[in-house]
Design a protein around this motif. Sequence first.
Motif, short mmCIF file in Angstrom:
data_model
loop_
_atom_site.label_atom_id
_atom_site.label_comp_id
_atom_site.label_asym_id
_atom_site.label_seq_id
_atom_site.Cartn_x
_atom_site.Cartn_y
_atom_site.Cartn_z
N ALA A 70 0.87 -1.26 -0.76
CA ALA A 70 0.13 0.09 0.42
C ALA A 70 0.66 1.23 0.03
CB ALA A 70 -1.07 -0.04 1.53
N SER A 71 0.79 1.99 -0.42
CA SER A 71 0.97 3.18 -1.15
C SER A 71 0.56 4.27 -0.72
CB SER A 71 1.65 3.50 -2.57
OG SER A 71 2.58 2.44 -2.75
N MET A 72 0.92 5.47 0.58
CA MET A 72 0.27 6.75 0.46
C MET A 72 1.65 8.12 0.28
SD MET A 72 -2.42 7.24 3.55
CE MET A 72 -3.47 6.44 2.72
N ILE A 74 2.11 10.83 3.05
CA ILE A 74 1.18 11.41 4.08
C ILE A 74 1.98 13.30 4.16
CG2 ILE A 74 0.73 11.42 6.37
CD1 ILE A 74 0.91 8.32 6.08
N GLY A 75 1.32 14.26 3.99
CA GLY A 75 2.16 15.24 4.07
C GLY A 75 3.70 15.68 2.79
N PHE A 76 4.46 15.26 2.81
CA PHE A 76 5.03 15.90 1.83
C PHE A 76 5.79 14.81 1.38
CE2 PHE A 76 4.91 19.59 -0.76
CZ PHE A 76 5.73 19.77 -1.68
N GLN A 77 5.91 12.99 2.54
CA GLN A 77 6.40 12.41 2.58
C GLN A 77 5.95 10.89 1.67
OE1 GLN A 77 7.03 10.76 6.33
NE2 GLN A 77 8.13 8.94 5.47
N LYS A 78 6.71 10.55 0.88
CA LYS A 78 5.51 9.17 0.43
C LYS A 78 6.10 8.34 0.96
CE LYS A 78 6.09 11.64 -4.35
NZ LYS A 78 4.55 11.23 -4.49
N VAL A 79 5.10 7.70 1.07
CA VAL A 79 5.51 6.07 2.54
C VAL A 79 5.29 5.05 1.74
CG1 VAL A 79 5.09 7.52 4.18
CG2 VAL A 79 3.10 6.43 3.54
N ARG A 80 5.44 3.79 1.50
CA ARG A 80 4.97 2.55 0.92
C ARG A 80 4.94 1.32 2.58
NH1 ARG A 80 4.17 0.46 -3.74
NH2 ARG A 80 4.57 -1.60 -4.17
N ILE A 81 4.14 0.50 2.36
CA ILE A 81 4.09 -0.92 3.32
C ILE A 81 3.78 -1.81 2.69
CG2 ILE A 81 3.60 0.65 5.57
CD1 ILE A 81 0.98 -0.63 4.96
N ARG A 82 4.30 -2.81 3.15
CA ARG A 82 4.36 -4.38 2.93
C ARG A 82 3.90 -5.00 4.13
NH1 ARG A 82 8.40 -1.68 0.87
NH2 ARG A 82 8.84 -2.20 -1.17
N LYS A 83 3.50 -6.75 3.75
CA LYS A 83 2.52 -7.26 4.39
C LYS A 83 3.37 -7.54 5.53
CE LYS A 83 2.64 -12.38 5.44
NZ LYS A 83 3.22 -14.01 4.19
N ASP A 84 2.37 -7.42 7.05
CA ASP A 84 2.76 -7.48 8.13
C ASP A 84 3.76 -5.85 8.71
OD1 ASP A 84 2.00 -9.56 8.95
OD2 ASP A 84 3.32 -10.59 8.77
N GLU A 85 3.19 -5.28 7.95
CA GLU A 85 3.45 -3.64 8.27
C GLU A 85 2.38 -2.84 8.49
OE1 GLU A 85 7.83 -3.35 5.85
OE2 GLU A 85 6.33 -1.93 5.01
N CYS A 86 2.77 -1.68 9.55
CA CYS A 86 1.60 -0.14 9.29
C CYS A 86 2.13 0.72 9.15
CB CYS A 86 0.84 -0.72 10.95
SG CYS A 86 0.46 0.13 11.70
N SER A 96 -2.77 11.55 0.53
CA SER A 96 -3.19 11.24 -0.87
C SER A 96 -2.86 10.51 -0.94
CB SER A 96 -3.02 12.87 -1.82
OG SER A 96 -1.80 12.71 -1.36
N TYR A 97 -3.93 9.33 -2.20
CA TYR A 97 -3.09 8.82 -2.75
C TYR A 97 -3.32 8.43 -4.01
CZ TYR A 97 -7.33 5.84 -0.12
OH TYR A 97 -8.74 5.85 -0.55
N ASP A 98 -2.76 7.11 -5.09
CA ASP A 98 -3.49 7.52 -6.53
C ASP A 98 -4.20 6.75 -7.92
OD1 ASP A 98 -1.15 6.52 -6.89
OD2 ASP A 98 -0.18 8.53 -7.87
N LYS A 99 -3.87 5.69 -6.34
CA LYS A 99 -4.12 4.14 -7.22
C LYS A 99 -4.73 3.01 -6.21
CE LYS A 99 0.89 2.41 -6.94
NZ LYS A 99 2.19 2.25 -8.22
N HIS A 100 -5.36 2.52 -6.86
CA HIS A 100 -5.79 0.56 -5.98
C HIS A 100 -4.51 -0.17 -5.97
CE1 HIS A 100 -9.67 1.56 -5.56
NE2 HIS A 100 -10.15 1.48 -6.32
N GLU A 101 -3.81 -1.00 -4.97
CA GLU A 101 -3.06 -1.85 -4.86
C GLU A 101 -3.67 -3.12 -4.54
OE1 GLU A 101 1.13 0.41 -4.15
OE2 GLU A 101 -0.27 1.02 -2.87
#
Length: 304
Positions: A70-72, A74-86, A96-101
């Motif tokens: 999942a990507s998003m 937050i503020g000016f920071q682009k973040v991405r999490i994977r399995k078993d991350e929060c 903000s986010y711009d796509k379904h994953e």
Amino acid sequence: MKSDTIKTFNQKEFLSKFMGPAPKLRKMIKDDQGRFFMVPVQDMIKISQVPVPPTRATTHTLIYLTEGVASMTIGFQKVRIRKDECLVVAAGQVFSYDKHEVNRGFISNFDDDFLISRISGKELLKEFDFLNIWGNPVIKPKGNTVNYIRQTLQRVLDEYQHNGLTNVALIKSYFIAALCELNTAYQPIAKSGSQVALTLVNGFKEAIHKYIKEKHHVADYASLLHVSPNHLNKTVKSVTGKPASAWISETLITEAKVMLVHTDHSISEIATALGVYDQSYFSRLFKKYEKVTPLEYRKMIDLS
């Protein structure tokens, strides 16, 4: 049609779409113990529309993935999490986010009142840095903690799906336990620096979110925090990798993007609302960070 005021995430609207006009809907949205809901991430995707432009969160959002990514922003920071991350979007933060994953997991929306009423006090909130505007939005549990978090969130979801907030004390107990487990894995955003330096930087981040429409200079925030501008700039850069001046500019641009998306105000009116009285300077600053002018940015969002 855009309004004259900034729109925010509407929990009631979301629940109405997702759950339908159930008799318990009003209580499930908000009762005397605060606001809370939880659904599987994959179910929310079915009703959400993308892209989601810069929008201010009015309550905390927690996303825990059991599969996928999942990507998003937050503020000016682009973040991405994977399995078993929060991923945590703190109340007041712009996201903000711009796509379904493709992903699976849990997504929960809640406010401070939900955490501090009846079974816990306000002191509890101080334990969770990730619920602050300056907190690190990404948490990466390891080892047995992963299983404990999964099991606890699943227990919350099962109870909530079957009984709503009928057994609210039970839901709160398990949910707070999950937050406590996440807290054991939480790491603050810091490249280096002492606890004293980190405390100063956190205070600075909180201040710029509070006063960005009034104060645009490092000296303004140094005065608020009772340090010299040079010390503040150096400390912020040593801890975060960016000088205080960059944080101020990025926060100002983030606020501008929210207003460009969610109001009908002219570019001049937005600049003035943000305390910038030179529209040409405002446009140059915006283009420096976004690579397009404020007007071009608005047109891009409208087209999307």
